[in-house]
Design a protein around this motif. Structure first.
Motif, short mmCIF file in Angstrom:
data_model
loop_
_atom_site.label_atom_id
_atom_site.label_comp_id
_atom_site.label_asym_id
_atom_site.label_seq_id
_atom_site.Cartn_x
_atom_site.Cartn_y
_atom_site.Cartn_z
N SER A 1 -2.87 75.16 -16.68
CA SER A 1 -3.50 76.23 -15.92
C SER A 1 -2.48 77.32 -15.64
CB SER A 1 -4.04 75.69 -14.59
OG SER A 1 -2.99 75.28 -13.74
N GLY A 2 -2.98 78.49 -15.21
CA GLY A 2 -2.10 79.59 -14.87
C GLY A 2 -1.12 79.24 -13.77
N PRO A 3 -1.57 78.70 -12.63
CA PRO A 3 -0.64 78.33 -11.56
C PRO A 3 0.40 77.30 -12.00
CG PRO A 3 -2.87 78.48 -10.69
CD PRO A 3 -2.98 78.61 -12.18
N GLU A 4 0.00 76.31 -12.82
CA GLU A 4 0.98 75.32 -13.27
C GLU A 4 2.02 75.97 -14.18
OE1 GLU A 4 1.41 71.07 -15.69
OE2 GLU A 4 -0.55 72.06 -15.56
N LEU A 5 1.60 76.87 -15.06
CA LEU A 5 2.54 77.55 -15.93
C LEU A 5 3.51 78.40 -15.10
CD1 LEU A 5 3.59 78.29 -18.72
CD2 LEU A 5 1.82 80.06 -18.86
N ILE A 6 3.01 79.06 -14.07
CA ILE A 6 3.88 79.86 -13.20
C ILE A 6 4.92 78.97 -12.53
CG2 ILE A 6 3.91 81.24 -11.08
CD1 ILE A 6 1.15 82.33 -11.97
N LEU A 7 4.50 77.80 -12.03
CA LEU A 7 5.44 76.88 -11.39
C LEU A 7 6.47 76.37 -12.39
CD1 LEU A 7 6.14 75.35 -8.79
CD2 LEU A 7 4.58 73.53 -9.52
N ALA A 8 6.03 76.04 -13.61
CA ALA A 8 6.96 75.58 -14.64
C ALA A 8 7.95 76.67 -15.02
CB ALA A 8 6.18 75.10 -15.87
N ARG A 9 7.46 77.91 -15.07
CA ARG A 9 8.35 79.02 -15.39
C ARG A 9 9.38 79.25 -14.29
NH1 ARG A 9 9.50 81.81 -19.76
NH2 ARG A 9 8.99 83.88 -18.96
N LEU A 10 8.99 79.03 -13.03
CA LEU A 10 9.94 79.13 -11.92
C LEU A 10 11.06 78.11 -12.09
CD1 LEU A 10 10.65 80.42 -9.16
CD2 LEU A 10 9.26 78.64 -8.09
N ALA A 11 10.68 76.87 -12.45
CA ALA A 11 11.68 75.82 -12.68
C ALA A 11 12.55 76.15 -13.90
CB ALA A 11 10.98 74.47 -12.89
N GLN A 12 11.95 76.73 -14.93
CA GLN A 12 12.71 77.09 -16.12
C GLN A 12 13.74 78.17 -15.78
OE1 GLN A 12 10.59 79.21 -19.21
NE2 GLN A 12 11.62 78.08 -20.84
N GLY B 1 18.37 71.02 -18.50
CA GLY B 1 17.27 71.40 -17.62
C GLY B 1 16.36 72.42 -18.26
N PHE B 2 16.94 73.40 -18.95
CA PHE B 2 16.15 74.43 -19.62
C PHE B 2 15.28 73.81 -20.71
CE2 PHE B 2 15.42 78.00 -22.51
CZ PHE B 2 15.11 79.02 -21.63
N THR B 3 15.81 72.83 -21.41
CA THR B 3 15.06 72.15 -22.47
C THR B 3 13.86 71.41 -21.90
OG1 THR B 3 17.11 71.89 -23.76
CG2 THR B 3 15.25 70.48 -24.35
N LEU B 4 14.07 70.67 -20.81
CA LEU B 4 12.98 69.89 -20.21
C LEU B 4 11.91 70.77 -19.58
CD1 LEU B 4 15.07 67.00 -18.57
CD2 LEU B 4 13.65 66.88 -20.63
N THR B 5 12.33 71.84 -18.92
CA THR B 5 11.34 72.73 -18.30
C THR B 5 10.58 73.53 -19.35
OG1 THR B 5 13.13 74.33 -17.89
CG2 THR B 5 12.49 72.90 -16.05
N SER B 6 11.20 73.81 -20.49
CA SER B 6 10.48 74.44 -21.59
C SER B 6 9.35 73.53 -22.07
CB SER B 6 11.42 74.76 -22.75
OG SER B 6 12.39 75.72 -22.38
N LEU B 7 9.65 72.22 -22.14
CA LEU B 7 8.63 71.25 -22.51
C LEU B 7 7.47 71.26 -21.50
CD1 LEU B 7 7.78 68.89 -24.40
CD2 LEU B 7 9.08 67.36 -22.89
N TRP B 8 7.81 71.36 -20.22
CA TRP B 8 6.79 71.41 -19.18
C TRP B 8 5.92 72.67 -19.32
CZ3 TRP B 8 7.94 72.21 -13.24
CH2 TRP B 8 6.73 72.10 -12.53
N CYS B 9 6.54 73.81 -19.61
CA CYS B 9 5.79 75.05 -19.80
C CYS B 9 4.76 74.88 -20.92
CB CYS B 9 6.72 76.21 -20.12
SG CYS B 9 7.75 76.78 -18.75
N GLY B 10 5.18 74.25 -22.01
CA GLY B 10 4.28 74.07 -23.14
C GLY B 10 3.14 73.12 -22.85
N LEU B 11 3.32 72.25 -21.87
CA LEU B 11 2.28 71.27 -21.52
C LEU B 11 1.38 71.75 -20.39
CD1 LEU B 11 4.44 67.99 -21.62
CD2 LEU B 11 2.79 68.77 -23.34
#
Length: 472
Positions: free
Chosen positions: A103-114, A90-100
């Motif tokens: 926007s700021g809000p999307e990165l915040i949401l991805a970081r929450l999942a990470q 899960g950490f690997t996949l959400t790290s990929l999401w963070c890199g993709l």
């Protein structure tokens, strides 16, 4: 968890398993510091506000903190191996999401999942060490926890250097996105190694997760910490304080809910017996104040060096390297000294941190952009003090926890560290931005240092109180 002891792996394989779990801890630690270095670049490219800058760090910690007890309990129920594998993937996949993220809000949401996936992975690290070496002689157990402490320090050094290097090199035009993509190959290697070498533990029959407890804890901690992030932008309106008060009110209700679950014969999210362990609870208070001054310190230092002293990310990363190396040396020293002096070594580490912060404050007043490398010396002193405390802290706090509650105990420890990190980033970050807007960045940094000193002093006080409880 105790079934690992019932079917122990051989001593050589234990050390391989240790290497796997601390590699995951290393990846988790690198991610915290690598993002810190890249924050100014992320803010510029995504046009993030001050609150969003703090949220990129703090929301990740909130996601982790609110679910890490659940992760620890899942390790007790389903076994550390299965939970660890789920967390790493899960950490690997959400790290990929963070890199993709675009926007700021999307990165915040991805970081929450990470952060939420890290909550599955990280509690299994301390739980595995605690269980695999519980029957070993004191020297082997101390060596295992020393390895854990050294890895924490190396993660800091690698995070600072790698973050600065990746942002500066701008590989394939990825810029700051590379700081998240780097987790993908590392996570896949850890997953394969864990699948092959970690002992398989079958599900314990008759146990289940306390879902209501997990939801109430999530709501309480989110309500308590979340408003700190955006309070400055909302001018500390009445609604901010009401949200924090509601979050604070939910926590005692969570404890009462857990007691009712236990009375009905269920399996509470936390081991209620741990709440009666005076040494453990006082140790958790010391952990809170230690980590309150941890990531928040690195956040304000990074912002000051890159935004005020106009240092490029790579140079800023190099200035932190002596701190990280001093942390590693201190971790090794504390492992040996704690066997003879116990928690006194941790208290000495708090004193060294205060000395380092005082020296750093004096240096900040004297340096400019051209002489900023002088900051490395007091930073190294501060890092040595941190290493004296952090390496043996987990072993000291968990020393009274029974093997059957290792997952729950390490989950409570992990929750406390990340609640403190998130609260520190939000509170000290808010002070830094507020004072900077009213006065100057230098005064803002000194005010932040003052709060860090108070927090470290409180940590020392609770360590002394924990020592008395242990003696009793």
């Amino acid at each position: 968890m105790h079934q690992i002891v019932a079917n122990p792996v051989d001593s050589t394989r234990r050390w391989w398993v240790l290497a796997i779990v601390v590699a995951a801890q290393f990846m988790f630690g690198v991610d915290a510091f690598i993002v810190n270095v890249a924050i100014p670049t992320i803010a510029a490219e995504l046009r993030a506000s001050a609150a969003q800058i703090e949220a990129v760090i703090a929301v990740y910690l909130i996601g982790y903190a609110t679910l890490v007890i659940t992760g620890g309990r899942l390790g007790d129920i389903h076994g550390t191996r299965n939970t660890f594998l789920a967390g790493v993937l899960g950490f690997t996949l959400t790290s990929l999401w963070c890199g993709l993220a675009q926007s700021g809000p999307e990165l915040i949401l991805a970081r929450l999942a990470q952060g939420a996936t890290a909550a599955l992975m990280v509690p299994q690290v301390l739980a595995t060490i605690h269980v695999l070496f519980v029957d070993e002689e004191t020297r082997a157990r101390a060596r295992a926890f020393a390895v854990y402490g050294i890895v924490l320090g190396l993660a800091g050094a690698a995070g600072f250097l790698l973050g600065g290097l990746l942002v500066t090199m701008d590989l394939a035009g990825l810029g700051w996105r590379a700081v998240f993509f780097v987790n993908v190959p590392v996570g896949l290697v850890i997953t394969v190694a864990a699948w092959r070498l970690m002992p398989s533990v079958p599900r314990r029959p008759g146990t289940r997760l306390d879902i209501p407890g997990a939801l109430v804890l999530f709501a309480g901690l989110l309500g308590l910490i979340g408003p700190l992030l955006f309070g400055h932008e909302l001018h500390w309106a009445l609604s901010v304080w009401l949200a924090m008060a509601a979050g604070a009110a939910v926590i005692p209700g969570f404890v009462r809910l857990e007691r009712r679950v236990a009375l009905r014969g269920g399996m509470p999210l936390i081991d209620l017996a741990l709440l009666a362990d005076a040494a453990f609870m006082r140790g958790l208070c010391a952990v809170f104040f230690f980590f309150f001054a941890n990531l928040s310190f690195y956040l304000v230092m990074t912002l000051f060096m890159q935004n005020t002293l106009h240092m490029p990310p790579l140079r800023a990363g190099f200035i932190f390297v002596p701190l990280a190396l001093a942390f590693v040396v201190a971790s090794r020293h504390s492992g040996m000294r704690s066997r003879h002096r116990g928690t006194l070594v941790l208290i000495e580490g708090c004193v060294v941190q205060v000395i380092g912060l005082a020296a750093l404050a004096a240096t900040v007043l004297a340096v400019n952009a051209s002489s900023a490398s002088l900051l490395a010396v007091p930073l190294a002193v501060f890092g040595y003090g941190q290493g004296l405390v952090m390496a043996p802290l987990s072993s000291a706090v968990l020393s009274t926890v029974q093997t059957s509650s290792a997952g729950a105990g390490s989950g409570m420890y992990g929750t406390t560290t990340q609640i403190a990190n998130a609260a520190g980033v939000a509170a000290i970050g808010a002070v830094y931005f507020a004072v900077q807007s009213e006065a100057s960045a230098v005064i803002a940094l000194l005010a932040s240092f003052a709060l860090c000193v108070l927090s470290v002093a409180a940590c020392a006080g609770f360590l002394l109180w924990m020592r008395r409880a242990g003696a009793a």
